[in-house]
Enzyme design. Structure first.
Site, PDB file in Angstrom:
ATOM      1  CB  CYS A   2      23.995 137.642 -43.747  1.00 46.73           C
ATOM      2  SG  CYS A   2      24.128 135.118 -43.501  1.00 46.73           S
ATOM      3  CE  LYS A 597      34.233 138.776 -54.695  1.00 52.10           C
ATOM      4  NZ  LYS A 597      35.099 137.774 -55.558  1.00 52.10           N
TER       5      LYS A 597
HETATM    6  O1  M6R Z   1      38.309 138.963 -49.118  1.00 47.32           O
HETATM    7  P1  M6R Z   1      39.422 137.824 -49.206  1.00 47.32           P
HETATM    8  O2  M6R Z   1      40.537 138.051 -50.229  1.00 47.32           O
HETATM    9  O3  M6R Z   1      40.031 138.227 -47.895  1.00 47.32           O
HETATM   10  O4  M6R Z   1      38.514 136.328 -49.216  1.00 47.32           O
HETATM   11  C1  M6R Z   1      39.219 135.242 -49.082  1.00 47.32           C
HETATM   12  C2  M6R Z   1      38.885 134.047 -49.492  1.00 47.32           C
HETATM   13  O5  M6R Z   1      37.543 133.674 -48.886  1.00 47.32           O
HETATM   14  C3  M6R Z   1      39.018 134.269 -51.526  1.00 47.32           C
HETATM   15  O6  M6R Z   1      40.101 134.348 -52.010  1.00 47.32           O
HETATM   16  C4  M6R Z   1      38.334 133.252 -52.161  1.00 47.32           C
HETATM   17  O7  M6R Z   1      39.205 131.772 -51.462  1.00 47.32           O
HETATM   18  C5  M6R Z   1      37.423 133.432 -53.237  1.00 47.32           C
HETATM   19  N1  M6R Z   1      36.582 133.362 -52.660  1.00 47.32           N
HETATM   20  C6  M6R Z   1      38.608 131.894 -54.202  1.00 47.32           C
HETATM   21  O8  M6R Z   1      38.143 132.444 -55.190  1.00 47.32           O
END
Ligand code: M6R
Length: 602
Positions: A2, A597
């Site tokens: 969002c 993201k």
């Molecule tokens: O922002 P973050 O690193 O905490 O996010 C964790 C996961 O959602 C993120 O690493 C996700 O697995 C990636 N988009 C994968 O490429």
């Protein structure tokens, strides 16, 4: 996940192009529906919303016609209610006097909707953004002014969110933050609110980073902040942000992901420079060395960096550490944590709800909280006693690439410093990353079609390359929509080996220490008709036994560091392979379906 955007201008003008551009800039967060509304001083709110991409919806509903001096835009990633026109945001109140949109999750949405219906309000959707609007309507109907109505609504809305709302007949908009990102900006003749900085930066560099529990009231020429608890005015000067927008352009690459893969050498250099010059490293090392238990906590890609970081720490310092997925940290260790324990919380966004939940628990237990995050100013960086910023700039593409390599480098640096090793040995990392990227370019096409022909496959690793196998599999499944499982190579014979049949692809990530073991795994596949692909340094054993081999280049890393560096380098071919397959299948690797993201919900 969002995104909201709001604008107030000093005169009535065509706001459509500004809203469309803001929507495009927010789109990296992931979304299913798009909506925009202009709010007049007299007359009806012009609300247009539907399912689809920003450009599709904007063109279908003629966003370019939207005119006024106040507007709200929202991109919705479905949680409460299916991705449909009716559930799309913004939402009206019962009689079309208010319009608002949120980003986040109202966890008592179901209960609130029942109450609103019982109170006679018109509830049109299942979406929790609509509950935010009715929560304000409830108190506006009782005669409270908007700020007071928002303050009361805040007490009724459970969950984490950022919310923007406007009322017909006024000259301002209102927003509130509780747990989700919110930034306000002042331009020459307009003010803005948004879920993040990049969507405001092309409009103004004069910004306020809104804190939890703050209400923002914005007119065309000024912004007022008030405390939601007592309504008192908060005095704060705007800050001038110097960041350039260059980093959020594709810079000649077809996709952000490809650009970000190629930025890895540069951002590695930036991170090393930062680490060499910050006192945070020593402060963190001291906390880590004295910890009773040291937990490394993250989700998704960031968790995979924790897994590799834990191997680095164990081997370079002799101190055991426990890598753990953030929600499982709560479930598994919640009862045994003490103030002698330390957690390193790792997150690109610094806003992942699962990670913030784990931090809340760590705070309750009075644990030490250290952070590794890319987004400076994010919640994680604010709550950490000490933190390392990843120095990657914006990572727009949903699949994490450059932030993964810099998370791994941050762990390697910490482990070396803690183990008394000279970190100058890492100075050539950017060069090694460049060399690896150059050398794999022409090798990936030879395996691409074979891998792409299958919709399920495995990537296996061992020891230092086990986390790389998991991360490579996550990249592949995230953007090619194939089912790909990462696994410890020695576990394969304990069950999954039964999947192997003629031509079945299994990718092996071979570290120099474990080549013999990997070769025996390769043979288990090839003797059953499977197709083994090896990724590793040139080695006759891999070439002679695997059906295909992607060779990583020789680098002049010191012997004691080489296996650690090789592990890091071996993610590059898997990133590039995933990217190429995604594009050849006709998908958009930057914005994979259903994903976001920044995951700010549980
Ligand atoms: O922002 P973050 O690193 O905490 O996010 C964790 C996961 O959602 C993120 O690493 C996700 O697995 C990636 N988009 C994968 O490429």
């Amino acid at each position: 996940m969002c995104g909201i955007f709001g604008i107030v201008t000093n005169e009535k003008k065509n706001l459509g192009p500004i809203l469309i551009s803001a929507g495009r800039r927010l789109s990296y967060r992931g979304y299913d529906t798009v909506g925009a509304a202009t709010i007049p001083e007299r007359g009806d709110i012009d609300l247009r919303k539907d399912v689809g991409k920003v450009d599709e919806v904007a063109s279908r509903l003629k966003f370019e016609e939207l005119t006024g001096n106040r507007a709200i835009l929202q991109l919705r990633w479905a949680t409460f209610g299916a991705p449909s026109q009716i559930n799309a945001q913004p939402h009206l109140d019962s009689y079309g006097d208010l319009v608002g949109a949120h980003n986040g999750n109202i966890v008592n949405n179901v209960e609130l909707r029942k109450q609103f219906l019982q109170e006679g309000m018109i509830v049109r959707s299942e979406n929790d953004g609509e509950s935010c609007v009715h929560a304000v309507e409830r108190y506006a109907n009782q005669g409270y002014d908007m700020v007071e109505a928002i303050r009361h609504a805040y007490n009724d809305l459970e969950g984490d969110y950022a919310f923007v709302i406007g009322k017909v007949g006024e000259d301002r908009l209102y927003a509130i933050k509780k747990g989700s990102g919110l930034v306000a900006g002042i331009g020459d003749d307009s003010t803005y609110i948004s879920s993040d900085l990049p969507s405001i930066l092309p409009l103004t560099k004069k910004i306020f980073r809104i804190q939890d529990g703050e209400i923002v009231i914005f007119w065309a020429d000024r912004i007022e902040l008030r405390n939601v608890e007592d309504g008192r005015l908060i005095q704060r000067e705007p800050e001038i942000v110097e960041e350039s927008m260059e980093s959020v352009q594709k810079g000649g690459y077809a996709h952000f992901m490809l650009k970000e893969i190629h930025e890895q050498p540069k951002v590695a250099g930036d991170l090393l420079h930062l680490l060499d010059n910050t006192k945070e490293v020593d402060a963190m090392v001291e906390r880590m060395a004295n910890a009773r238990n040291l937990y490394l906590v993250g989700c998704g890609t960031s968790y995979h960096a924790c897994l590799l970081g834990s191997v680095y720490l164990n081997r370079l310092t002799g101190k055991a550490s426990i890598p753990i997925l953030a929600p499982q940290f709560i479930a598994q260790y919640g009862t045994t944590l003490t103030s002698d324990d330390v957690g390193i919380f790792v997150s690109q966004s610094g806003e992942t709800k699962d990670v913030l939940n784990a931090i809340n628990l760590a705070q309750e237990k009075k644990m030490g909280i250290l952070g590794i995050a890319n987004v400076v100013g994010s919640t994680l960086t604010q709550v950490s006693e000490h933190h390392i910023p990843l120095a990657c700039g914006y990572e727009i593409s949903v699949p994490a690439t450059k932030t993964f390599s810099n998370q791994v480098i941050a762990f390697l640096y910490l482990a070396m410093r803690m183990g008394g090793h000279d970190t100058k040995a890492l100075a050539k990392l950017p060069e090694w990353l460049t060399k690896t990227l150059e050398s794999i370019q022409n090798q990936i096409p030879k395996i691409e079609n074979r891998v792409s022909a299958w919709n399920d496959l495995y990537i296996l690793g061992y020891g230092l390359t086990y986390p790389i196998a998991l991360e490579g599999a996550l990249k592949l499944k995230e953007i090619t929509y194939a089912h790909c499982e990462g696994m410890l190579s020695t576990e394969f014979k304990h069950g999954p080996l039964s999947a192997v049949r003629d031509g079945y692809p299994v990718i092996f990530v071979a570290g120099p220490e474990d080549t013999s073991l990997i070769v025996s795994g390769i043979n288990e596949i090839t003797c059953r008709g499977g197709h083994a692909i090896a990724i590793g340094k040139a080695d006759a054993r891999l070439q002679n036994n695997a059906n295909d081999a992607i060779e990583l280049p020789q680098i002049d890393a010191p012997d004691n560091l080489e296996p650690y560096i090789d592990a890091l380098m071996s993610i590059l071919p898997l990133q590039l392979l995933s990217y190429r397959i995604s594009v050849s299948r006709g998908y958009d690797p930057d914005f994979p379906r259903n994903l976001s993201k920044t995951l700010t919900v549980d």
